[in-house]
Write a protein that holds these residues in place. Structure first.
Motif, PDB file in Angstrom:
ATOM      1  N   GLN A 145      14.619 -25.983 -59.709  1.00 19.56           N
ATOM      2  CA  GLN A 145      15.776 -26.029 -60.603  1.00 19.56           C
ATOM      3  C   GLN A 145      16.923 -26.714 -59.854  1.00 19.56           C
ATOM      4  N   PRO A 146      17.293 -27.935 -60.208  1.00 19.28           N
ATOM      5  CA  PRO A 146      18.342 -28.636 -59.478  1.00 19.28           C
ATOM      6  C   PRO A 146      19.696 -27.971 -59.698  1.00 19.28           C
ATOM      7  N   PRO A 147      20.638 -28.147 -58.741  1.00 15.52           N
ATOM      8  CA  PRO A 147      21.987 -27.585 -58.911  1.00 15.52           C
ATOM      9  C   PRO A 147      22.636 -28.143 -60.168  1.00 15.52           C
ATOM     10  N   GLN A 148      23.379 -27.304 -60.866  1.00 15.53           N
ATOM     11  CA  GLN A 148      24.042 -27.711 -62.091  1.00 15.53           C
ATOM     12  C   GLN A 148      25.507 -28.050 -61.817  1.00 15.53           C
ATOM     13  N   THR A 149      25.963 -29.167 -62.334  1.00 12.42           N
ATOM     14  CA  THR A 149      27.361 -29.558 -62.163  1.00 12.42           C
ATOM     15  C   THR A 149      28.137 -29.472 -63.476  1.00 12.42           C
ATOM     16  N   SER A 150      27.484 -29.026 -64.510  1.00 11.62           N
ATOM     17  CA  SER A 150      28.163 -28.931 -65.802  1.00 11.62           C
ATOM     18  C   SER A 150      28.974 -27.641 -65.889  1.00 11.62           C
ATOM     19  N   GLU A 151      29.990 -27.659 -66.747  1.00 11.34           N
ATOM     20  CA  GLU A 151      30.800 -26.469 -66.974  1.00 11.34           C
ATOM     21  C   GLU A 151      29.989 -25.447 -67.776  1.00 11.34           C
ATOM     22  N   PRO A 152      29.870 -24.208 -67.284  1.00  8.11           N
ATOM     23  CA  PRO A 152      29.077 -23.197 -67.984  1.00  8.11           C
ATOM     24  C   PRO A 152      29.529 -22.960 -69.414  1.00  8.11           C
ATOM     25  N   ARG A 153      30.828 -23.094 -69.688  1.00  7.43           N
ATOM     26  CA  ARG A 153      31.362 -22.780 -71.013  1.00  7.43           C
ATOM     27  C   ARG A 153      31.096 -23.889 -72.036  1.00  7.43           C
ATOM     28  N   THR A 154      30.902 -25.101 -71.564  1.00  4.32           N
ATOM     29  CA  THR A 154      30.770 -26.220 -72.487  1.00  4.32           C
ATOM     30  C   THR A 154      29.464 -26.999 -72.337  1.00  4.32           C
ATOM     31  N   GLY A 155      28.834 -26.894 -71.183  1.00  5.63           N
ATOM     32  CA  GLY A 155      27.630 -27.677 -70.923  1.00  5.63           C
ATOM     33  C   GLY A 155      27.915 -29.127 -70.579  1.00  5.63           C
ATOM     34  N   LEU A 156      29.186 -29.500 -70.498  1.00  6.09           N
ATOM     35  CA  LEU A 156      29.565 -30.877 -70.171  1.00  6.09           C
ATOM     36  C   LEU A 156      29.906 -30.994 -68.690  1.00  6.09           C
ATOM     37  N   SER A 157      29.603 -32.148 -68.111  1.00  2.09           N
ATOM     38  CA  SER A 157      29.977 -32.399 -66.727  1.00  2.09           C
ATOM     39  C   SER A 157      31.474 -32.657 -66.649  1.00  2.09           C
ATOM     40  N   MET A 158      32.019 -32.621 -65.442  1.00  3.05           N
ATOM     41  CA  MET A 158      33.434 -32.906 -65.266  1.00  3.05           C
ATOM     42  C   MET A 158      33.756 -34.328 -65.706  1.00  3.05           C
ATOM     43  N   GLY A 159      32.843 -35.258 -65.418  1.00  8.74           N
ATOM     44  CA  GLY A 159      33.051 -36.637 -65.843  1.00  8.74           C
ATOM     45  C   GLY A 159      33.094 -36.779 -67.353  1.00  8.74           C
ATOM     46  N   GLN A 160      32.231 -36.042 -68.033  1.00 11.53           N
ATOM     47  CA  GLN A 160      32.232 -36.079 -69.500  1.00 11.53           C
ATOM     48  C   GLN A 160      33.526 -35.488 -70.052  1.00 11.53           C
ATOM     49  N   HIS A 161      33.985 -34.414 -69.427  1.00  9.78           N
ATOM     50  CA  HIS A 161      35.262 -33.835 -69.845  1.00  9.78           C
ATOM     51  C   HIS A 161      36.396 -34.829 -69.631  1.00  9.78           C
ATOM     52  N   CYS A 162      36.372 -35.536 -68.513  1.00  6.12           N
ATOM     53  CA  CYS A 162      37.448 -36.481 -68.242  1.00  6.12           C
ATOM     54  C   CYS A 162      37.395 -37.674 -69.198  1.00  6.12           C
ATOM     55  N   GLU A 163      36.201 -38.043 -69.644  1.00 12.82           N
ATOM     56  CA  GLU A 163      36.094 -39.088 -70.663  1.00 12.82           C
ATOM     57  C   GLU A 163      36.830 -38.661 -71.936  1.00 12.82           C
ATOM     58  N   LEU A 164      36.682 -37.389 -72.292  1.00 17.30           N
ATOM     59  CA  LEU A 164      37.392 -36.876 -73.469  1.00 17.30           C
ATOM     60  C   LEU A 164      38.904 -36.947 -73.260  1.00 17.30           C
ATOM     61  N   MET A 165      39.339 -36.646 -72.049  1.00 27.26           N
ATOM     62  CA  MET A 165      40.768 -36.731 -71.736  1.00 27.26           C
ATOM     63  C   MET A 165      41.264 -38.171 -71.805  1.00 27.26           C
ATOM     64  N   ALA A 166      40.457 -39.087 -71.288  1.00 26.23           N
ATOM     65  CA  ALA A 166      40.845 -40.503 -71.306  1.00 26.23           C
ATOM     66  C   ALA A 166      40.996 -40.999 -72.739  1.00 26.23           C
ATOM     67  N   LYS A 167      40.103 -40.551 -73.618  1.00 25.45           N
ATOM     68  CA  LYS A 167      40.186 -40.946 -75.028  1.00 25.45           C
ATOM     69  C   LYS A 167      41.419 -40.325 -75.694  1.00 25.45           C
ATOM     70  N   LYS A 168      41.637 -39.033 -75.437  1.00 26.24           N
ATOM     71  CA  LYS A 168      42.763 -38.343 -76.057  1.00 26.24           C
ATOM     72  C   LYS A 168      44.092 -38.967 -75.649  1.00 26.24           C
TER      73      LYS A 168
END
Length: 434
Positions: free
Chosen positions: A164-187
């Motif tokens: 089981q590889p280490p997980q880098t996604s946020e437990p609450r959302t299932g999104l990675s930090m990079g994916q979250h920052c993409e949402l911020m960049a769009k907003k």
């Protein structure tokens, strides 16, 4: 009986060179790197055999064997064995949070000295097997005979061995930090070109810091490595513009590997003390830690995973009667170029400042020539737990050389932000003279 709070001195800090994951530190552990950083600090400030009241810090990516990393690192140096070690973790804010805790105890008179430290390696991640196979191994350890151990594996299937590889996604959302920052960049409508320009400046400033000799007493060699291996002196905006996006392949994506921090191995440490402790040892004070703040935000509801520092800074300014413009240097951790730019834009936005920060007016803009003047995480790298100590040591040196006041802002996983205000002793001297 109440006590007058004492000023907290930052004596200085060191770090080992930061290296991209899987490269020059591939065979080193968190303990190896943390010990190297602490040993470098001991050598720089002549602490061999000295008792330090607390060493506090940790790592974000750890193994079960790293059960008290800070204490084991202390015992691996020439610090007095009486020096206690406390391991803690607050994602990317770990070593800055460690410094905050040490500072509070120094200010209250509970301790005289402390070292905040952080280390991280993504070259040596913990790899685990399925829960079913782990239960089998735990049960087998309790069995005494070969037959009993053999029975534990009744019904075993090869699929249980799939790691089981280490997980880098946020437990609450299932999104990675990079994916979250993409949402911020769009907003916040952060253009790709502005992100690339910030990354370009980070590399240029960091390269210049090495060429000028500025980094000579901030970086100590480790495992034959003498400087960060992520810095690109020959970086080109034209080349940056050709890179593919990293976290979102849509036409509107803007984050690339180059305008984001790389996975990095490294460690950093910073020494804090009372003025009396520093004077007894003849150690000059580089800066004072004036105040600090940490807070979380409701990123699950859409506030932005990495936007909590905007709130932390706002509260810090209010408590100290300062404006966002009252600083000579700004050290904003570059988790992603888009994150830095979204933070700056939020402070300028009337609606955000009213609805999120509770302000009647925007905090305003900063002088960008004062931002990350020696480069930051995009260029030098980001070993998660080490970044806070790196930034504090760097800002303390800047203030020691130039005087004035500096602001630190660090975003962390889990929707948290950590911020701090540092001030030069020269600024205090000028205040008295005035």
């Amino acid at each position: 009986m109440s006590k007058t709070l004492r000023r907290v001195a930052i004596i200085g800090g060191v770090r080992i060179p930061f290296c991209r994951s899987g490269t020059l530190y591939a065979d080193l552990s968190n303990l190896d790197m943390m010990t190297a950083a602490l040993s470098g600090l001991v050598d720089r400030f002549n602490l061999k055999g000295a008792h330090v009241d607390e060493v506090v810090g940790g790592a974000v990516v750890t193994h079960a064997k790293d059960w008290n990393l800070a204490r084991e690192a202390v015992l691996s140096t020439t610090l007095a064995p009486s020096t206690p070690g406390i391991t803690m973790m607050q994602a990317c804010g770990t070593s800055l949070q460690a410094a905050m805790g040490i500072a509070a105890k120094i200010a209250a008179g509970q301790i005289e000295s402390g070292i905040a430290v952080g280390s991280d390696t993504t070259s040596d991640p913990p790899i685990v097997f399925s829960k079913k196979f782990a239960r089998r191994m735990t049960e087998m350890a309790s069995k005494k005979t070969v037959m009993e151990r053999f029975k534990v594996f009744s019904g075993f299937r090869p699929g249980e061995l799939v790691p089981q590889p280490p997980q880098t996604s946020e437990p609450r959302t299932g999104l990675s930090m990079g994916q979250h920052c993409e949402l911020m960049a769009k907003k916040w409508e952060i253009p790709r070109v502005e992100q690339d320009e910030l990354a370009y400046e980070s590399h240029k400033h960091a390269a210049e810091a090495y060429v000028s000799g500025y980094m000579d007493d901030l970086v100590v060699p480790c495992a034959g490595v003498f400087r960060d291996n992520n810095i690109r002196e020959d970086i080109s905006l034209d080349k940056l513009a050709t890179l593919k996006t990293a976290f979102d392949k849509s036409d509107t994506a803007t984050l690339t590997a180059a305008n984001s921090t790389p996975l990095t191995d490294g460690a950093a440490a910073v020494l804090l003390a009372s003025e009396e402790w520093a004077a007894e040892r003849g150690l000059p004070i580089q800066a004072y830690l004036v105040d600090a703040q940490h807070i979380g935000n409701d990123f699950v509801s859409g506030e932005g995973l990495l936007m909590a520092p905007t709130i932390a800074v706002s509260k810090l300014l209010d408590r100290n009667g300062l404006t966002l413009q009252d600083f000579d240097f700004y050290e904003i951790h570059e988790a992603f170029a888009a994150q830095v730019l979204a933070t700056l834009k939020a402070w300028e936005d009337p609606e955000y400042c009213k609805n999120v920060l509770g302000k009647d007016a925007p905090l305003g803009s900063i002088d960008r020539t004062k931002l990350n003047v020696k480069g930051s995480s995009i260029a030098v790298g980001h070993p998660f737990a080490a970044t806070g100590a790196r930034i504090m040591a760097n800002l303390a040196k800047l203030l020691d050389q130039n005087g004035g006041r500096g602001l630190i802002s660090v975003c962390t996983a889990g929707g948290m932000g950590v911020a701090a205000i540092l001030e030069s002793p020269k600024a205090k001297a000028m205040d008295v003279a005035a």
